[in-house]
Design an enzyme around this catalytic site. Structure first.
Site, PDB file in Angstrom:
ATOM      1  N   SER A 109       0.832  -1.195   0.000  1.00  0.00           N
ATOM      2  CA  SER A 109       0.000   0.000   0.000  1.00  0.00           C
ATOM      3  C   SER A 109       0.871   1.252   0.000  1.00  0.00           C
ATOM      4  CB  SER A 109      -0.909  -0.005   1.237  1.00  0.00           C
ATOM      5  OG  SER A 109      -1.692   1.153   1.272  1.00  0.00           O
ATOM      6  N   GLY A 110       0.558   2.166  -0.932  1.00  0.00           N
ATOM      7  CA  GLY A 110       1.322   3.406  -1.030  1.00  0.00           C
ATOM      8  C   GLY A 110       2.456   3.348  -2.025  1.00  0.00           C
ATOM      9  N   THR A 114      -2.170   1.732  -8.011  1.00  0.00           N
ATOM     10  CA  THR A 114      -3.349   2.297  -8.687  1.00  0.00           C
ATOM     11  C   THR A 114      -2.928   3.312  -9.738  1.00  0.00           C
ATOM     12  OG1 THR A 114      -4.669   1.985  -6.686  1.00  0.00           O
ATOM     13  CG2 THR A 114      -5.518   3.512  -8.323  1.00  0.00           C
ATOM     14  N   ASN A 159      -1.002   5.517   2.828  1.00  0.00           N
ATOM     15  CA  ASN A 159      -1.412   6.020   1.520  1.00  0.00           C
ATOM     16  C   ASN A 159      -2.741   6.750   1.675  1.00  0.00           C
ATOM     17  OD1 ASN A 159      -1.858   6.490  -1.169  1.00  0.00           O
ATOM     18  ND2 ASN A 159      -2.022   4.352  -1.769  1.00  0.00           N
ATOM     19  N   SER A 162      -5.499   4.578  -0.785  1.00  0.00           N
ATOM     20  CA  SER A 162      -5.112   3.176  -0.806  1.00  0.00           C
ATOM     21  C   SER A 162      -6.259   2.310  -1.309  1.00  0.00           C
ATOM     22  CB  SER A 162      -4.708   2.741   0.604  1.00  0.00           C
ATOM     23  OG  SER A 162      -4.429   1.360   0.627  1.00  0.00           O
ATOM     24  N   SER A 163      -5.961   1.408  -2.275  1.00  0.00           N
ATOM     25  CA  SER A 163      -6.974   0.458  -2.758  1.00  0.00           C
ATOM     26  C   SER A 163      -7.157  -0.623  -1.703  1.00  0.00           C
ATOM     27  CB  SER A 163      -6.522  -0.173  -4.077  1.00  0.00           C
ATOM     28  OG  SER A 163      -6.389   0.789  -5.078  1.00  0.00           O
ATOM     29  N   GLY A 386       0.006  -6.016  -2.398  1.00  0.00           N
ATOM     30  CA  GLY A 386       1.276  -6.721  -2.317  1.00  0.00           C
ATOM     31  C   GLY A 386       1.393  -7.475  -1.012  1.00  0.00           C
ATOM     32  N   GLU A 388       2.077  -8.391   2.654  1.00  0.00           N
ATOM     33  CA  GLU A 388       1.884  -7.530   3.827  1.00  0.00           C
ATOM     34  C   GLU A 388       2.473  -8.196   5.066  1.00  0.00           C
ATOM     35  OE1 GLU A 388      -2.175  -6.331   4.277  1.00  0.00           O
ATOM     36  OE2 GLU A 388      -2.092  -4.951   2.576  1.00  0.00           O
TER      37      GLU A 388
END
Length: 1049
Positions: A109-110, A114, A159, A162-163, A386, A388
């Site tokens: 994330s970040g 996206t 983020n 973040s998605s 990704g 984690e």
């Protein structure tokens, strides 16, 4: 830089553009190369055909339309690394070779996943075809992003956008490469965020966008308030995010939904469900004891429940009962139990999570309905979370990491397969490559009998007491001997004293490193249980969308079978995704975030190293370098290195492969360091490539020196030739000038000699009769010279051509007085004629009138001099344009020559009355000034004469012919400010009329007028100024009217 100048990613390279060429290869050198490129704003680096993307956390000028054109239809290694190069390679393979493509974008994330997917889609949209229908499809595909981001993205500590779900989009193309539509698949929405967010994070964007951007009328219909603090499901510490305009984003989302194809009633239904989720969070419960000693829950304040039921069209009593009771069905038997407060809150949150997640799935399905087409060529874009590793890892991290294990597995398999296929295609011997195969880890998780997910499902479905502890006990029993599983309570004694491993946790050694999972919550999250009472209550709603989201609530279709668990569903969807990816040509984008502060220009080595490890990038480089590190087609290879061999420089006339063989044979490179394929040369070690590059750099320097030498010589030679040519031109012009000067001197001398000779000859001829004729000839010559001098002097001193200019040059010779006077007269006549020739017909008429006025009044009327400078306007009332006089104008048939306001003198008392005076070609008309009514009309033939005084007054008398029809009432005595113009026009009009005689103008200070039957004498006298220097008229007796005119200074 012009497009043709850049021929390889090796040119002007900062660090190493392709990690396969990194020498020496180690984790430290890998990180250092990334840092060096990041510090120079080079955020993209290759590992073969894989793109590593560093998030710059700022805008860079590398995504412009010019950049799109630069990378369009270029070889992958032809330019510096860029995401556009990968997108172009994938698009051209799809369009030209009919190979289905997929682009896998991974990272934590970040890291910019996206944004990377948006860049890929925008590039494809820019380079594919144009046209109204194609543009519409492209716009729909691009506008699906804002909708999904609003409902599936949230602000996290890592983020701001973040998605919180995985997305896979298949973009469909036709045979020309133009987009036709697409299909979107979503994976594992983080629905727990709906009811609870970690500190410093927000709920999904759409909640804040709705409250910030919706109109007051919309919020009133949805029974919402703009204040975030009124809703329990919205965290307040991060409700407002810097740089994020929720109101503007809400408008963007509404517009995007319209473009994608949502109907207005569908948008309203979606907003009602979002509002219902917010209302759900505000429902609170209180305990209440029953008579049998059991505890049950009751809703504290039913207002929020009432508003939510009104939004969804549900009976309040039905939903209230569903929050208080749970019905369990077993075959034909139903058992109803009460819910305590904790269970009621669990039911409320479960309903909120299910309602939102099902709404999100419906949105994806609805978007697919708009953009889906029959299958053609496909490019898939996978934007998924990704690997984690958090301080506290639970069920969500477990299945996310399972998905990444599967992606890593397919990545290694497809990379090796791609390498092997290329070796076979090129005729290079394939040798097996040793690498870490993570299939054993995937089997540990997904094995249908002894896998962790299978045991979790088995534990959730078995009867009896099921807890996270029983699930962990089962893992400890079955997985104890597995080399990638660690637990302190397992039978493996080596972990008994491992204090870094808590009792309620287990650890899995993933390909990216060890991850510690807390078993707490695994069972509940895997069950993902929604009570049947709530499903049935939702199905009873009058809201059309709610019925679609809860089909299991239909009493007619009661299914006693337990719904599939979350783990089972995710494993199935991952399996489907893997099969889909296996059928496509893969393209990889590995996203890395350089720091945790979301700041530009900061590169944290430890954080980047952590991501490099769990993304398996070092493993990727080793696999790619296991055979040949670098390969290149013969044509560009020969073009790049041909200067290293005299036989191939500057032009090789034969086939490119033979040229490369000659080139390599001439270089001191061992034969085992390279191999020849069918269309490419393969280089085993990066050192060989760098040796070639160093030799090329030296040759380029030598060539540059040679070019500079040749250029300097050419420049000096050109300069010398230019100077030589200039000198010749200058010398030629100078010689011409010198000869011309010499010729002029000779000519002048010859003229002098000729003149003396002719003078001598003339004198000799005239000497015979000089005495007889000399006096007359001298006189004629003198007169001729004087006349010539006179006329030349007159020419230079001529006055201006203005007729009023009275100046004239003085006469220098008395015997020319007559000529001088006649010339002055002729010149004056000529300039008058020239001046008159400039007049227009209208101007001529004006001057003719002025001339006639001069003939009538000059030296006869004292008022005349003041009228000379005043132009004769004629129509002072603009009678044809003024609507006030429209009636009067229509009553007069002929053209009006003069229209003015005059004073008609009353014969009884000498006072004046305002009248409109009109003059036409045939008559004089007097009309009332206010009403426009015609008071008198006198034909011009009836006028005998006009009488005026000699003084400066404006009085004039119209004397009528005796016996005429107009003479019944007698003569008219009038006064006007434009007397000169009126009399002049009367005189001209009377003279031009065919049936009338010349009008007499009588200028006298005393004249007789006929008033009906009496004759009255009008006498003008000069008196002292009275009443502001105005003329006064008084009746002295029956026979005398006296007009007093003030004397002027």
């Amino acid at each position: 830089m012009p497009r043709d100048w850049i021929t390889s990613l090796l040119d002007n390279m900062i660090g190493v553009g392709d990690m396969v060429l990194l020498e020496p290869l180690s984790e430290d050198s890998f990180i250092e190369n990334l840092r060096k490129r990041f510090d120079h704003n080079e955020i993209y680096t290759y590992i073969g055909s894989v793109v590593i993307s560093m998030n710059p956390y700022r805008s860079l000028p590398i995504f412009t339309p010019e950049k799109v054109e630069e990378y369009r239809n270029r070889n992958f290694y032809e330019l510096s690394p860029h995401i556009y190069a990968l997108a172009d390679e994938a698009y051209r393979s799809l369009r030209d070779q009919d190979k289905d493509q997929c682009i896998l974008i991974t990272g934590e994330s970040g890291a910019g996943k996206t944004e990377a997917s948006k860049l890929v889609m925008s590039y494809v949209a820019a380079v594919c075809g144009k046209g109204q229908e194609v543009n519409k499809v492209k716009e729909q595909l691009l506008q699906s992003n804002p909708v999904l981001e609003a409902f599936g993205n949230a602000k996290t500590v890592r983020n701001d956008n973040s998605s919180r779900f995985g997305k896979y989009m298949d973009i469909e193309f036709d045979f020309k490469g133009d987009p036709l539509g697409g299909v979107i698949s979503n994976y594992l929405l983080e629905k727990s965020r709906v009811v609870k967010q970690p500190r410093g994070e927000r709920n999904f964007h759409v909640f804040y966008q709705l409250l910030s951007g919706a109109s007051d009328d919309t919020l009133k219909k949805l029974k919402l308030d703009r204040d975030f603090s009124k809703y329990n499901y919205l965290s307040l510490d991060s409700a407002v995010v810097n740089g994020l305009d929720d109101a503007a984003n809400f408008r963007t989302v509404r517009n995007a939904m319209q473009i994608v194809g949502f109907m207005e009633d569908e948008v309203q239904s979606v907003l009602e469900l979002v509002a219902a989720v917010l209302k759900l969070g505000d429902i609170e419960f209180k305990p209440e004891s029953r008579c049998n000693g059991t505890d049950e829950s009751r809703i504290k304040d039913k207002n929020d429940l009432k508003e939510m039921c009104e939004l969804l069209g549900i009976e309040q009593s039905v939903l209230e009962r569903a929050f208080s009771y749970r019905t369990v069905e077993a075959r034909l038997e139903k058992v109803s139990t009460t819910l305590n407060v904790a269970q009621a809150y669990y039911a409320r949150d479960a309903l909120a999570k299910n309602l939102y997640s099902r709404l999100f799935s419906w949105l994806v399905t609805r978007i697919n309905e708009s953009i889906k087409v029959t299958r053609h060529k496909v490019m898939g874009v996978l934007d998924i979370y990704g690997f984690e590793i958090f301080e506290d890892n639970s069920f969500e991290q477990f299945i996310i990491n399972y998905c990444n294990e599967k992606l890593q597995q397919i990545f290694i398999e497809l990379t090796l397969r791609e390498e092997q296929e290329e070796y076979v295609r090129e005729g290079i011997e394939w040798t097996n490559i040793e690498y870490f195969n993570n299939a054993i880890i995937c089997d540990l998780i997904e094995n249908h009998q002894n896998g962790i997910l299978a045991m979790l499902d088995e534990e959730c479905l078995r009867p009896g007491t099921v807890t996270d502890e029983t699930f962990l006990d089962k893992l400890n029993t079955i997985c104890a001997e597995h080399q990638h599983f660690e637990s302190r309570l397992s039978k493996n004694s080596k972990f008994l004293t491992d204090h870094s491993l808590p009792h309620n946790c287990f650890r899995i050694q993933h390909y990216a490193g060890k991850v510690l999972y807390r078993a707490e919550g695994f069972v509940d999250k895997n069950n993902d249980l929604l009570y049947r009472d709530l499903s049935q209550a939702m199905y009873k709603a009058n809201h059309s969308l709610i019925k679609q989201l809860f089909p299991e609530g239909n009493p007619a279709k009661v299914n006693l079978k337990r719904p599939p668990t979350a783990g089972f569903q995710f494993r199935a969807s991952v399996g489907t995704l893997m099969k889909n990816l296996q059928t496509k040509n893969p393209n990889y984008i590995r996203c890395i975030k350089p720091n945790d502060k979301k700041a530009s220009h900061i590169f944290t080595d430890s954080l980047v190293c952590h991501q490099v490890r769990y993304l398996g990038l070092m493993e990727n480089v080793r696999v790619r370098r296991a055979g040949y590190a670098f390969r290149q087609a013969y044509e560009p290879c020969l073009e790049r290195y041909k200067m290293l061999c005299k036989r191939t420089w500057p032009h090789w006339r034969g086939p490119a492969r033979e040229g490369v063989e000659v080139l390599m044979a001439d270089l001191p490179v061992p034969a085992e360091e390279f191999s020849y394929g069918r269309s490419k040369i393969f280089i085993r070690n990066p050192r060989t490539l760098f040796f070639l590059e160093e030799r090329r750099r030296q040759c380029l320097q030598d060539l540059a020196t040679l070019i500079q030498k040749i250029y300097r010589g050419w420049k000096c030679r050109s300069h010398f030739l230019l100077l030589k040519k200039s000198q010749i031109v200058v010398a030629a012009w100078y010689r011409r000038y010198a000869q011309e000067k010499k010729y002029q001197k000779i000519k002048s001398a010859t003229t002098v000699v000729q003149s003396y000779t002719r003078g001598w000859q003339v004198r000799r001829e005239y000497r015979k009769f000089f005495r007889a004729n000399a006096g007359k000839k001298i006189y004629d010559f003198t007169i001729q010279r004087i006349m010539q001098k006179y006329f030349l002097g007159l020419k230079s001193t001529m006055p201006s051509v203005s007729p009023i200019d009275k100046s004239w040059p003085a006469n220098p010779y008395r015997f020319l007085d007559g000529v001088h006077t006649e010339l002055r007269r002729i010149f004056h006549l000529w300039r008058c004629k020239k001046y008159r020739s400039q007049f227009t017909e209208e101007k001529k008429a004006v001057y003719e009138e002025k001339l006639e006025a001069s003939e009538i009044f000059k030296d006869k009327k004292a008022l005349y001099p003041s009228s000379v400078s005043q132009p004769f306007k004629g129509d002072y009332l603009e009678i044809s344009k003024n609507p006030k006089y429209q009636k009067l104008h229509s009553a007069v048939d002929e053209k009006v020559l003069l229209a003015d306001v005059v004073n008609k003198i009353n014969r009884a008392n000498g006072k004046g009355t305002a009248r409109i005076f009109l003059l036409t070609k045939k008559s004089v008309v007097l009309a009332d000034q206010k009403t426009g009514q015609v008071k008198a009309s006198v034909p011009l033939p009836d006028l005998a004469s006009v009488s005026v005084s000699t003084q400066s007054d404006g009085f004039f008398a119209l004397r009528l012919k005796e016996g005429s029809a107009s003479a019944v009432k007698g003569d008219f005595l009038l006064s006007s400010d434009h007397l000169i113009e009126i009399i002049t026009k009367l005189h001209r009009t009377g003279a031009t009329a065919a049936d009338s005689e010349q009008l007499d103008i009588d200028i006298s200070d005393e004249f007789l007028l006929q008033f009906k039957h009496d004759k009255v004498c009008v006498k003008f006298i000069q008196g002292a100024p009275k009443n502001g220097n105005s003329v006064s008229c008084k009746r002295k007796n029956n026979r005398l009217l006296e007009v007093s005119v003030p004397t002027t200074a």
